[in-house]
Scaffold this active site. Structure first.
Site: not given
Length: 434
Positions: A404-406
């Protein structure tokens, strides 16, 4: 006579499907004897009888979806007829208030007071003591009911959605115009415009999407369109891992335990998660927080006849290598037998999917909801590899990490994947870093 009501087997589920009855009317039954298999959105669960006696009647058929708290079977225990419940339509918009005390059963408890409370819906008409308000005028648009307020219980709404039926086109036959399951099924069977007509060819099969498969599909869509996925790949020489697997199989500690490369992959992920805790975390949208988990519940994706499930090993980080091997073996065996319980699939923090068992090199796995990373472990093949300036055959596999790039940026994801690969290339690093 005793009525056995469908219990809430966990996770706050509202309904379940009757998969298979193990008894029939006239059969004797004992306490704790398995009487029925039900399928929830999480798993197939066996329910034992809380009573001893003779089966008087089955109140639900195989394949029928039943709401939690509804009687499904009557057992004649010699105590006389069951108390007659107060007259109330089954599909009433507001569920009947349960008894003050929860009714204990052998699998969880019955619906606790207030547990099934639905959010009150706006009325289509104002109270007599209140002046008319704008919402009752025909001009404004009601967001969740374009043809007016629709009265239907959540399970009925889900049924209509699954069958492609617009509730706004149905006239409810329940109290106050409430739409019931029978109304939805009638709409599907009706030749009118509310029914969805699908041309079925002689060379095709249509499989209902329900239970575990439906829950998995919804989870994957939610994850794919909520968490911005990034996938990185790493090709690794795992010859050292394969040698270590052979040596572990010869140890007495693993005499009755299956040892596979997955065991060392799992151990490498656990060590890497301790080195990079942010990879073992989740995104809390409601509170706008990143929740870093200091325990690792290691999920293992498992393909079953009913669909993909992801049970997890609780507190896997605290297990010794032999205990981890036994836990993984039990987890996979239970999943293949279709006996995984809902609690075993909740609370996961990071997941491994072994696509190599299908002869696949790599893929772009979708993150399990509530987690921030998933590692795909590809097949191990003999490939030419440069060692000390010479081309030699080595055991090689491909790792694919989706994150998850968040939460996980490119650097952190790369470091995590690099370390997992390094430990598989040289298993001694597990000792050095663990």
């Amino acid at each position: 006579m005793k009525e056995f009501k469908l219990p809430d087997v966990g996770e706050g589920l509202l309904e379940a499907e009757i998969v298979r009855w193990h008894v029939k009317p006239g059969d004797p039954v004992k306490v704790n004897q398995i009487i029925v298999e039900i399928e929830t959105a999480k798993a197939v669960v066996e329910l034992p009888s809380p009573y001893e006696g003779v089966i008087a009647s089955l109140l639900a058929e195989e394949g029928q979806t039943v709401d939690v708290g509804k009687p499904i079977i009557v057992v004649d225990d010699g105590s006389g007829p069951p108390a007659t419940p107060p007259a109330a339509p089954v599909e009433d918009m507001v569920p009947t208030i349960p008894k003050p005390e929860r009714q204990p059963v052998l699998v969880g408890y019955g619906v606790k007071p207030g547990a099934a409370t639905r959010r009150p819906r706006k009325s289509t008409a104002p109270a007599a003591s209140e002046p008319p308000v704008a919402e009752v005028q025909p001009e404004p648009v009601v967001q969740d009911a374009p043809r007016g307020t629709v009265l239907a219980k959540p399970p009925v709404r889900k049924l209509a959605k699954d069958l492609g039926v617009d509730l706004g086109t149905i006239t409810g036959t329940g109290p106050n115009g409430t739409i019931t399951r029978d109304d939805v099924h009638a709409a599907v069977a009706s030749p009118g415009p509310v029914a969805v007509t699908v041309a079925r060819g002689p060379d095709e099969e249509r499989i209902p999407i329900k239970g575990v498969r439906r829950a998995t599909a919804q989870a994957m869509v939610t994850s794919a369109f909520t968490a911005p996925h990034v996938t990185e790949f790493l090709q690794v020489d795992v010859t050292g891992t394969m040698d270590a697997v052979k040596r572990l199989r010869q140890l007495a500690d693993f005499a009755e335990t299956k040892v596979s490369p997955l065991l060392l992959v799992a151990k490498a992920v656990l060590v890497a998660a301790r080195r990079y805790p942010m990879v073992n975390s989740s995104w809390d949208e409601a509170n706008q927080e990143i929740v870093v988990k200091h325990r690792v519940n290691l999920g293992i994706a498992a393909a079953t006849p009913r669909g993909l499930i992801v049970p997890n090993v609780k507190d896997a980080h605290a297990l010794s290598l032999p205990d981890l091997a036994r836990a993984l073996g039990a987890l996979v065996e239970t999943a293949r037998a279709g006996r995984t319980q809902p609690a075993e699939m909740s609370g996961g923090t990071i997941t491994i999917t072994n696509v190599g068992v299908f002869g696949v090199d790599a893929g772009t796995p979708i993150i399990n909801p509530g987690e921030s990373a998933i590692l795909a472990f590809g097949q191990i093949r003999d490939l030419p590899w440069v060692v000390d300036g010479q081309i030699v055959p080595r055991k090689v596999c491909t790792l694919a990490l989706s994150f998850d790039h968040r939460i996980v940026d490119g650097e952190l994801g790369s470091l995590f994947l690099r370390d997992v690969g390094a430990m598989l290339e040289d298993p001694l690093r597990v000792l050095a870093w663990g």
